[in-house]
Design an enzyme around this catalytic site. Structure first.
Site, PDB file in Angstrom:
ATOM      1  N   GLY A 183       0.820  -1.219   0.000  1.00 24.41           N
ATOM      2  CA  GLY A 183       0.000   0.000   0.000  1.00 24.41           C
ATOM      3  C   GLY A 183       0.846   1.257   0.000  1.00 24.41           C
ATOM      4  O   GLY A 183       0.510   2.257  -0.649  1.00 24.41           O
ATOM      5  N   TYR A 217      -7.337 -17.070   5.382  1.00 23.83           N
ATOM      6  CA  TYR A 217      -7.002 -15.833   4.648  1.00 23.83           C
ATOM      7  C   TYR A 217      -7.472 -15.964   3.194  1.00 23.83           C
ATOM      8  O   TYR A 217      -8.113 -15.067   2.642  1.00 23.83           O
ATOM      9  CB  TYR A 217      -5.491 -15.611   4.721  1.00 23.83           C
ATOM     10  CG  TYR A 217      -4.944 -14.586   3.756  1.00 23.83           C
ATOM     11  CD1 TYR A 217      -5.034 -13.223   4.031  1.00 23.83           C
ATOM     12  CD2 TYR A 217      -4.324 -14.967   2.560  1.00 23.83           C
ATOM     13  CE1 TYR A 217      -4.528 -12.274   3.145  1.00 23.83           C
ATOM     14  CE2 TYR A 217      -3.815 -14.035   1.672  1.00 23.83           C
ATOM     15  CZ  TYR A 217      -3.918 -12.695   1.970  1.00 23.83           C
ATOM     16  OH  TYR A 217      -3.417 -11.761   1.091  1.00 23.83           O
TER      17      TYR A 217
HETATM   18  N1  LIG Z   1       2.456  -9.221   0.614  1.00 22.56           N
HETATM   19  C1  LIG Z   1       2.027 -10.166  -0.216  1.00 22.56           C
HETATM   20  O1  LIG Z   1       2.763 -11.103  -0.583  1.00 22.56           O
HETATM   21  C2  LIG Z   1       0.632 -10.127  -0.748  1.00 22.56           C
HETATM   22  C3  LIG Z   1       0.268 -11.066  -1.737  1.00 22.56           C
HETATM   23  C4  LIG Z   1      -1.027 -11.034  -2.232  1.00 22.56           C
HETATM   24  C5  LIG Z   1      -1.915 -10.099  -1.747  1.00 22.56           C
HETATM   25  N2  LIG Z   1      -1.541  -9.202  -0.785  1.00 22.56           N
HETATM   26  C6  LIG Z   1      -2.540  -8.247  -0.311  1.00 22.56           C
HETATM   27  O2  LIG Z   1      -2.033  -6.943  -0.556  1.00 22.56           O
HETATM   28  C7  LIG Z   1      -2.529  -6.051   0.444  1.00 22.56           C
HETATM   29  C8  LIG Z   1      -1.365  -5.328   1.084  1.00 22.56           C
HETATM   30  O3  LIG Z   1      -0.545  -6.302   1.703  1.00 22.56           O
HETATM   31  P1  LIG Z   1       0.846  -5.956   2.376  1.00 22.56           P
HETATM   32  O4  LIG Z   1       1.717  -7.109   2.148  1.00 22.56           O
HETATM   33  O5  LIG Z   1       1.282  -4.595   1.962  1.00 22.56           O
HETATM   34  O6  LIG Z   1       0.422  -5.932   3.913  1.00 22.56           O
HETATM   35  P2  LIG Z   1       1.152  -5.244   5.144  1.00 22.56           P
HETATM   36  O7  LIG Z   1       2.563  -4.874   4.807  1.00 22.56           O
HETATM   37  O8  LIG Z   1       0.941  -6.123   6.307  1.00 22.56           O
HETATM   38  O9  LIG Z   1       0.294  -3.904   5.333  1.00 22.56           O
HETATM   39  C9  LIG Z   1       0.632  -3.023   6.328  1.00 22.56           C
HETATM   40  C10 LIG Z   1      -0.311  -1.848   6.266  1.00 22.56           C
HETATM   41  O10 LIG Z   1      -1.632  -2.250   6.685  1.00 22.56           O
HETATM   42  C11 LIG Z   1      -2.001  -1.436   7.807  1.00 22.56           C
HETATM   43  N3  LIG Z   1      -2.855  -2.200   8.711  1.00 22.56           N
HETATM   44  C12 LIG Z   1      -2.645  -3.435   9.194  1.00 22.56           C
HETATM   45  N4  LIG Z   1      -3.653  -3.789  10.017  1.00 22.56           N
HETATM   46  C13 LIG Z   1      -4.516  -2.749  10.033  1.00 22.56           C
HETATM   47  C14 LIG Z   1      -5.752  -2.492  10.692  1.00 22.56           C
HETATM   48  N5  LIG Z   1      -6.313  -3.382  11.514  1.00 22.56           N
HETATM   49  N6  LIG Z   1      -6.370  -1.308  10.489  1.00 22.56           N
HETATM   50  C15 LIG Z   1      -5.816  -0.376   9.669  1.00 22.56           C
HETATM   51  N7  LIG Z   1      -4.656  -0.558   9.014  1.00 22.56           N
HETATM   52  C16 LIG Z   1      -4.009  -1.728   9.196  1.00 22.56           C
HETATM   53  C17 LIG Z   1      -0.670  -1.068   8.456  1.00 22.56           C
HETATM   54  O11 LIG Z   1      -0.831   0.048   9.298  1.00 22.56           O
HETATM   55  P3  LIG Z   1      -0.003   0.073  10.712  1.00 22.56           P
HETATM   56  O12 LIG Z   1       1.450  -0.111  10.341  1.00 22.56           O
HETATM   57  O13 LIG Z   1      -0.317   1.406  11.290  1.00 22.56           O
HETATM   58  O14 LIG Z   1      -0.529  -1.078  11.491  1.00 22.56           O
HETATM   59  C18 LIG Z   1       0.136  -0.760   7.215  1.00 22.56           C
HETATM   60  O15 LIG Z   1      -0.247   0.482   6.653  1.00 22.56           O
HETATM   61  C19 LIG Z   1      -3.326  -6.914   1.421  1.00 22.56           C
HETATM   62  O16 LIG Z   1      -4.692  -6.850   1.099  1.00 22.56           O
HETATM   63  C20 LIG Z   1      -2.796  -8.302   1.180  1.00 22.56           C
HETATM   64  O17 LIG Z   1      -3.743  -9.281   1.519  1.00 22.56           O
HETATM   65  C21 LIG Z   1      -0.282  -9.197  -0.285  1.00 22.56           C
END
Ligand SMILES: NC(=O)c1ccc[n+]([C@@H]2O[C@H](COP(=O)([O-])OP(=O)(O)OC[C@H]3O[C@@H](n4cnc5c(N)ncnc54)[C@H](OP(=O)(O)O)[C@@H]3O)[C@@H](O)[C@H]2O)c1
Length: 302
Positions: free
Chosen positions: A20, A167
């Protein structure tokens, strides 16, 4: 900075870290005013300062909300609507996975609350603000593997809970909800599409214990872990932001609606679990029921 998104206001949930954050950066580089949503004040302040610097765009701001809580999602929508008036792009990017089944203080299973109910409620809460800005775009971010199924009797992990399988199911449910919402929005001036980002080593998967993986995958997880930052570090997160930046900004997809795209920005067939009318109806019904149910206060892990 280019001007493609000049004059547009974009909201990116989970925009303070991970994929994000890179999505927010990509859109700020294109000239958008970007509102990132996170939970933690210090992390959000740091992210905003870095995003402004990296994108060369001072119009990046943060708002805080824990999106696992219905009342917070609704308050967030009200705050954003009051402060910005018009939102041109909403990216429901935030997603979570929990190693074990946990209920939120409102009594909803946490992963379902974050991955399905939060986007549902945020679209509901921000719809007038999006329609005011029309043409506007909603992008919901999926994940997991598309060939799984939705167990309608276990949508909140009531019967069994393996973290990554759950998930996966919540992401299919998000897609089912997105499909239905897109049908409802047809003709409103607001498009809705779903993007798959691709893999990146971020906080969502860094903190998962081996027990969170399906039993067959568990032996190889400790072997792969040391390689993850090398194979799927920052560059992978930037790569993973491309599909959402594309849907949010590309003039060629201004009219694209109700479509699912992969990490290469190609339209692909919706998963079978999403094409099932029965699944879509059931997911829609549970979202509506959870959205309208009076908020109960518990806080107990199940
Ligand atoms: N990473 C992958 O391999 C992958 C693969 C496929 C799909 N995705 C999808 O892509 C999207 C982004 O994933 P990502 O890997 O970037 O995840 P991430 O790094 O865990 O995301 C962190 C972000 O989410 C916020 N966040 C977490 N819990 C929250 C809550 N309860 N309320 C509000 N904000 C919250 C965090 O804010 P704080 O730091 O303030 O907590 C931070 O801004 C997700 O939908 C994930 O399912 C990811």
């Amino acid at each position: 900075m280019t001007e493609l998104m000049e004059g547009k206001t974009v909201v990116v949930t989970g925009g303070t870290a991970g994929v994000g954050r890179e999505t927010a950066c990509g859109l700020a580089r294109l000239g958008a005013q970007v509102v990132v949503v996170g939970r933690d004040g210090d992390r959000a302040r740091t992210a905003v300062a870095e995003l402004r610097r990296d994108a060369g765009n001072d119009r990046v701001e943060a708002v805080l909300a824990d999106l696992t809580l219905k009342r917070n999602v609704r308050e967030l929508a009200e705050r954003i609507a009051a402060r910005y008036g018009e939102i041109h792009v909403l990216i429901n990017n935030m997603g979570v996975t929990r190693a074990s089944r946990m209920l939120t203080p409102e009594g909803i299973e946490t992963t379902f609350a974050a991955n399905v109910l939060a986007p549902y409620l945020l679209v509901e809460g921000l719809l007038p603000t999006l329609i005011r800005a029309a043409p506007a775009r909603i992008i919901n971010i999926t994940g997991g593997v598309p060939h799984g199924s939705i167990d309608l009797d276990n949508l909140q992990g009531e019967r069994s809970y393996v973290a990554l399988s759950h998930y996966n199911q919540t992401k299919l449910a998000l897609m089912a909800m997105s499909y239905t919402t897109a049908e409802r929005l047809r003709g409103s001036g607001v498009t809705l599409n779903v993007a798959y980002p691709g893999h990146a080593y971020t906080s969502i998967n860094k903190s998962l214990p081996v027990s969170a993986y399906p039993p067959l995958a568990r032996p190889i997880v400790p072997l792969l872990r040391p390689l993850m930052p090398i194979l799927y570090g920052h560059r992978a997160a930037v790569r993973a932001s491309r599909s959402s930046v594309y849907l949010a900004s590309d003039p060629g997809v201004a009219d694209l609606h109700g479509t699912y795209i992969n990490s290469s920005c190609r339209a692909v067939t919706w998963p079978a679990a999403v094409l099932s009318q029965r699944n879509r109806d059931a997911v829609g019904a549970i979202c509506e029921q959870l959205a309208t149910a009076p908020t109960r206060s518990t806080g107990q892990a199940a």
